[in-house]
Design a protein around this motif. Structure first.
Motif, PDB file in Angstrom:
ATOM      1  N   ILE A 301      98.181 -24.376  26.454  1.00 41.95           N
ATOM      2  CA  ILE A 301      98.748 -23.196  27.337  1.00 41.95           C
ATOM      3  C   ILE A 301      98.556 -23.710  28.750  1.00 41.95           C
ATOM      4  O   ILE A 301      99.694 -23.600  29.534  1.00 41.95           O
ATOM      5  N   SER A 302      97.410 -23.916  29.061  1.00 44.08           N
ATOM      6  CA  SER A 302      97.117 -24.103  30.685  1.00 44.08           C
ATOM      7  C   SER A 302      96.725 -25.487  31.023  1.00 44.08           C
ATOM      8  O   SER A 302      96.239 -25.601  32.157  1.00 44.08           O
ATOM      9  N   ALA A 303      97.034 -26.554  30.192  1.00 47.25           N
ATOM     10  CA  ALA A 303      96.397 -27.767  30.423  1.00 47.25           C
ATOM     11  C   ALA A 303      96.985 -28.575  31.707  1.00 47.25           C
ATOM     12  O   ALA A 303      96.160 -29.287  32.218  1.00 47.25           O
ATOM     13  N   GLU A 304      98.229 -28.296  31.894  1.00 45.71           N
ATOM     14  CA  GLU A 304      98.797 -28.951  33.056  1.00 45.71           C
ATOM     15  C   GLU A 304      98.049 -28.303  34.552  1.00 45.71           C
ATOM     16  O   GLU A 304      98.023 -28.951  35.510  1.00 45.71           O
ATOM     17  N   GLY A 305      97.694 -27.215  34.429  1.00 44.07           N
ATOM     18  CA  GLY A 305      97.498 -26.447  35.678  1.00 44.07           C
ATOM     19  C   GLY A 305      95.990 -26.251  35.742  1.00 44.07           C
ATOM     20  O   GLY A 305      95.538 -25.715  36.704  1.00 44.07           O
ATOM     21  N   SER A 306      95.368 -26.536  34.994  1.00 47.21           N
ATOM     22  CA  SER A 306      93.785 -26.105  34.616  1.00 47.21           C
ATOM     23  C   SER A 306      93.061 -27.410  34.494  1.00 47.21           C
ATOM     24  O   SER A 306      93.303 -28.126  33.065  1.00 47.21           O
ATOM     25  N   LEU A 307      92.143 -27.814  35.127  1.00 47.22           N
ATOM     26  CA  LEU A 307      91.232 -29.162  34.808  1.00 47.22           C
ATOM     27  C   LEU A 307      90.390 -28.796  33.787  1.00 47.22           C
ATOM     28  O   LEU A 307      90.094 -29.729  32.638  1.00 47.22           O
ATOM     29  N   GLU A 308      89.796 -27.743  33.498  1.00 47.35           N
ATOM     30  CA  GLU A 308      88.645 -27.196  32.482  1.00 47.35           C
ATOM     31  C   GLU A 308      89.572 -27.331  31.048  1.00 47.35           C
ATOM     32  O   GLU A 308      89.109 -27.698  30.091  1.00 47.35           O
ATOM     33  N   CYS A 309      90.955 -26.813  31.120  1.00 53.08           N
ATOM     34  CA  CYS A 309      91.759 -26.736  29.737  1.00 53.08           C
ATOM     35  C   CYS A 309      91.938 -27.936  29.288  1.00 53.08           C
ATOM     36  O   CYS A 309      92.185 -28.387  28.123  1.00 53.08           O
ATOM     37  N   ARG A 310      92.476 -29.073  30.370  1.00 53.95           N
ATOM     38  CA  ARG A 310      92.767 -30.194  30.057  1.00 53.95           C
ATOM     39  C   ARG A 310      91.706 -31.120  29.436  1.00 53.95           C
ATOM     40  O   ARG A 310      91.678 -31.730  28.500  1.00 53.95           O
ATOM     41  N   GLN A 311      90.572 -31.023  30.044  1.00 50.14           N
ATOM     42  CA  GLN A 311      89.309 -31.640  29.556  1.00 50.14           C
ATOM     43  C   GLN A 311      88.943 -31.025  28.072  1.00 50.14           C
ATOM     44  O   GLN A 311      88.490 -31.722  27.129  1.00 50.14           O
ATOM     45  N   ARG A 312      88.989 -29.793  27.822  1.00 51.57           N
ATOM     46  CA  ARG A 312      88.834 -29.077  26.649  1.00 51.57           C
ATOM     47  C   ARG A 312      89.806 -29.835  25.347  1.00 51.57           C
ATOM     48  O   ARG A 312      89.129 -30.098  24.464  1.00 51.57           O
ATOM     49  N   ARG A 313      90.803 -29.664  25.840  1.00 53.59           N
ATOM     50  CA  ARG A 313      91.725 -30.243  25.104  1.00 53.59           C
ATOM     51  C   ARG A 313      91.725 -31.543  24.664  1.00 53.59           C
ATOM     52  O   ARG A 313      91.894 -31.961  23.368  1.00 53.59           O
ATOM     53  N   LEU A 314      91.532 -32.505  25.538  1.00 51.72           N
ATOM     54  CA  LEU A 314      91.053 -34.019  25.395  1.00 51.72           C
ATOM     55  C   LEU A 314      89.710 -33.921  24.598  1.00 51.72           C
ATOM     56  O   LEU A 314      89.721 -34.857  23.537  1.00 51.72           O
ATOM     57  N   TYR A 315      88.795 -33.358  24.517  1.00 48.85           N
ATOM     58  CA  TYR A 315      87.649 -33.180  23.799  1.00 48.85           C
ATOM     59  C   TYR A 315      87.889 -33.044  22.340  1.00 48.85           C
ATOM     60  O   TYR A 315      87.318 -33.726  21.285  1.00 48.85           O
ATOM     61  N   SER A 316      88.801 -31.936  22.336  1.00 48.15           N
ATOM     62  CA  SER A 316      89.260 -31.638  20.750  1.00 48.15           C
ATOM     63  C   SER A 316      89.915 -32.750  20.311  1.00 48.15           C
ATOM     64  O   SER A 316      89.873 -33.062  18.981  1.00 48.15           O
ATOM     65  N   ALA A 317      91.008 -33.364  21.154  1.00 45.23           N
ATOM     66  CA  ALA A 317      91.709 -34.439  20.540  1.00 45.23           C
ATOM     67  C   ALA A 317      90.827 -35.604  20.096  1.00 45.23           C
ATOM     68  O   ALA A 317      91.218 -36.262  19.008  1.00 45.23           O
ATOM     69  N   ARG A 318      89.793 -36.149  20.785  1.00 47.13           N
ATOM     70  CA  ARG A 318      88.973 -36.993  20.485  1.00 47.13           C
ATOM     71  C   ARG A 318      88.299 -36.755  19.254  1.00 47.13           C
ATOM     72  O   ARG A 318      87.773 -37.678  18.664  1.00 47.13           O
ATOM     73  N   ALA A 319      87.838 -35.590  19.359  1.00 42.14           N
ATOM     74  CA  ALA A 319      87.056 -35.259  17.942  1.00 42.14           C
ATOM     75  C   ALA A 319      88.147 -35.288  16.519  1.00 42.14           C
ATOM     76  O   ALA A 319      87.454 -35.668  15.660  1.00 42.14           O
ATOM     77  N   VAL A 320      89.308 -35.000  16.895  1.00 38.95           N
ATOM     78  CA  VAL A 320      90.187 -35.290  15.700  1.00 38.95           C
ATOM     79  C   VAL A 320      90.325 -37.178  15.489  1.00 38.95           C
ATOM     80  O   VAL A 320      90.450 -37.212  14.398  1.00 38.95           O
ATOM     81  N   ALA A 321      90.507 -37.689  16.582  1.00 34.87           N
ATOM     82  CA  ALA A 321      90.534 -39.000  16.284  1.00 34.87           C
ATOM     83  C   ALA A 321      89.312 -39.687  15.671  1.00 34.87           C
ATOM     84  O   ALA A 321      89.311 -40.434  14.774  1.00 34.87           O
ATOM     85  N   ALA A 322      87.983 -39.041  15.912  1.00 33.16           N
ATOM     86  CA  ALA A 322      86.931 -39.599  15.234  1.00 33.16           C
ATOM     87  C   ALA A 322      86.811 -39.215  13.727  1.00 33.16           C
ATOM     88  O   ALA A 322      86.478 -40.044  12.889  1.00 33.16           O
ATOM     89  N   THR A 323      87.541 -38.118  13.338  1.00 28.67           N
ATOM     90  CA  THR A 323      87.554 -37.991  11.970  1.00 28.67           C
ATOM     91  C   THR A 323      88.733 -38.729  11.293  1.00 28.67           C
ATOM     92  O   THR A 323      88.563 -38.968  10.165  1.00 28.67           O
ATOM     93  N   VAL A 324      89.976 -39.073  11.989  1.00 24.89           N
ATOM     94  CA  VAL A 324      90.588 -39.969  11.636  1.00 24.89           C
ATOM     95  C   VAL A 324      89.934 -41.347  11.265  1.00 24.89           C
ATOM     96  O   VAL A 324      90.275 -42.058  10.218  1.00 24.89           O
ATOM     97  N   ARG A 325      89.142 -41.710  12.036  1.00 27.68           N
ATOM     98  CA  ARG A 325      88.375 -43.160  11.987  1.00 27.68           C
ATOM     99  C   ARG A 325      87.765 -42.956  10.893  1.00 27.68           C
ATOM    100  O   ARG A 325      87.687 -44.096  10.241  1.00 27.68           O
ATOM    101  N   LEU A 326      87.129 -41.806  10.288  1.00 25.64           N
ATOM    102  CA  LEU A 326      86.278 -41.960   9.034  1.00 25.64           C
ATOM    103  C   LEU A 326      87.185 -42.005   7.973  1.00 25.64           C
ATOM    104  O   LEU A 326      87.132 -42.591   6.425  1.00 25.64           O
ATOM    105  N   MET A 327      88.572 -41.538   7.998  1.00 25.08           N
ATOM    106  CA  MET A 327      89.663 -41.419   6.839  1.00 25.08           C
ATOM    107  C   MET A 327      90.530 -42.714   6.588  1.00 25.08           C
ATOM    108  O   MET A 327      91.171 -42.479   5.774  1.00 25.08           O
ATOM    109  N   ILE A 328      90.613 -43.464   7.766  1.00 25.02           N
ATOM    110  CA  ILE A 328      91.513 -44.506   7.896  1.00 25.02           C
ATOM    111  C   ILE A 328      91.543 -45.392   6.490  1.00 25.02           C
ATOM    112  O   ILE A 328      92.717 -45.853   6.205  1.00 25.02           O
TER     113      ILE A 328
END
Length: 406
Positions: A301-328
């Motif tokens: 919601i606020s990723a474009e205007g908030s560094l903290e939100c962007r970093q948190r969203r990126l952290y969650s995205a990389r966590a999802v990518a880590a689970t995909v790596r387990l399932m590939i």
């Protein structure tokens, strides 16, 4: 042939997200058709239909035959009130089948009707004080049947919320009308422990008290439900934030849901690594990725205007990518479709980070591009098995396309 198709359905039940007592189902399937505890033909034909969908390519030719039989036998069951619990299950599986085939309006119609009929049967009010609502269904024969009813209700919930998330269609089951206990392993019902240490349900979830977010008796089935609920609520809030100006009340709701999702993720096992059986491992990963999906919706919601939100969203995205790596390397035919929704969201977050790193010539670019490549391969493989979903990448962003029914 019947035994073969039944075995396929049993193997595929957890990607479908329909849990049941396997021994009981096999016993009922083997009974003569005129036995009062035999499975109704509507459910048997729905089972065979889904088995052909999940089976080898040659079996798919028989799907229209079983679909026709399901329609006829559903009408017969309802017209005389014959084995209505089987009717609910067959009706719900038929709706799910339509979703799988890209016939979205029919899928929504059937799953919505099945959900409202389940409410008429009292499946949304199964509690220790009231394990059987007097109405359309007789009381459950034993705890095994009680467990099957609880799992059937939550299966309907998943299909209902999944259709809402994937297709933007209205949901049929609201949180406020649900009292049914969280689902538990079938072994608990066999042992006479249908409620765990204490009774809890969705009404005690998403409150201001963090002690209600997770509990020591939460099972992987309960965790999966909570993850899906978090993601669905977050998607609604994100959509709401796009439509109206941000108010103090809306900001407070967003912050509360972020804290709930974070607390929930922290309550899960530290590592999403493999555990047996593998199909329960997938349920665990769905719980985790759904909760991260909720955080990505919120922080987006606020990723474009908030560094903290962007970093948190990126952290969650990389966590999802880590689970995909387990399932590939897994069989993507036996992965829950709802995983794909979180993957698309994670892909977009990683793509935004790739653009930023390119612009700044940052050394972390290679790692993000590797994650993007992994996510893209996974989404392409998943879309190959689900006609309701295809992948389109335009201007560097992955878009989910819902194919029109053939």
């Amino acid at each position: 042939m019947k035994s073969y198709l039944l075995a396929i359905f049993i193997r595929s039940r957890r990607p479908i997200a329909l849990e049941f007592n396997v021994s009981r189902l096999q016993e009922q399937a083997a009974l003569p058709p005129d036995h009062p505890h035999s499975l109704h033909p509507a459910l048997m034909n729905a089972i065979y239909m889904l088995a052909c969908h999940y089976g080898s390519g040659s079996l798919s030719a028989y799907e229209p035959i079983f679909l026709k039989r399901v329609r006829i036998s559903l009408y017969q069951s309802l017209s005389i009130g014959d084995r209505l619990f089987d009717f609910v299950r067959a009706y719900a599986l038929t709706g799910l089948y339509y979703y799988y085939k890209g016939r979205l309006s029919e899928g929504h119609f059937h799953t919505s009707a099945a959900a409202r009929f389940a409410i008429g049967c009292g499946l949304h009010k199964i509690t220790p004080r009231n394990p059987s609502i007097l109405g359309l269904l007789d009381p459950p024969r034993d705890n095994i049947e009680l467990g099957d009813r609880i799992h059937t209700f939550w299966f309907l919930f998943i299909v209902d919320r999944g259709g809402s998330l994937w297709c933007g269609l209205p949901q049929s089951l609201t949180d406020k009308e649900i009292d049914t206990a969280w689902p538990r392993p079938v072994e608990d019902y066999e042992k006479g422990n249908p409620w765990g240490e204490r009774y809890t349900s969705v009404r005690s979830f998403l409150t201001d008290d963090p002690r209600t977010i997770c509990g020591p008796s939460d099972t992987v089935f309960c965790q999966r439900m909570k993850g899906i609920i978090l993601m669905e609520h977050a998607a609604k809030l994100a959509d709401r934030a796009k439509q109206v100006p941000m108010s103090l009340k809306l900001a407070a709701r967003i912050q509360a849901l972020r804290e709930t999702a974070t607390y929930f993720i922290d309550s899960l096992p530290l590592s999403p690594g493999r555990f047996e059986p593998v199909d329960l491992w997938h349920a665990s990963l769905l719980a985790r990725t759904s909760a991260h999906g909720a955080l990505m919706f919120i922080d987006g919601i606020s990723a474009e205007g908030s560094l903290e939100c962007r970093q948190r969203r990126l952290y969650s995205a990389r966590a999802v990518a880590a689970t995909v790596r387990l399932m590939i390397n897994e069989d993507f035919l036996h992965l829950p479709l709802l995983l794909g929704l979180t993957w698309f969201t994670a892909f977009d977050a990683l793509k935004a980070e790739q653009k930023r790193l390119k612009r700044l010539s940052m050394p972390e670019l290679k790692e993000v591009e590797d994650e993007l490549d992994l996510m893209l391969k996974a989404m392409v493989r998943l879309s190959a098995f689900y006609p309701t979903m295809s992948l389109e990448v335009q201007n560097g962003s992955a878009t989910m396309i819902l194919r029109k029914p053939r």
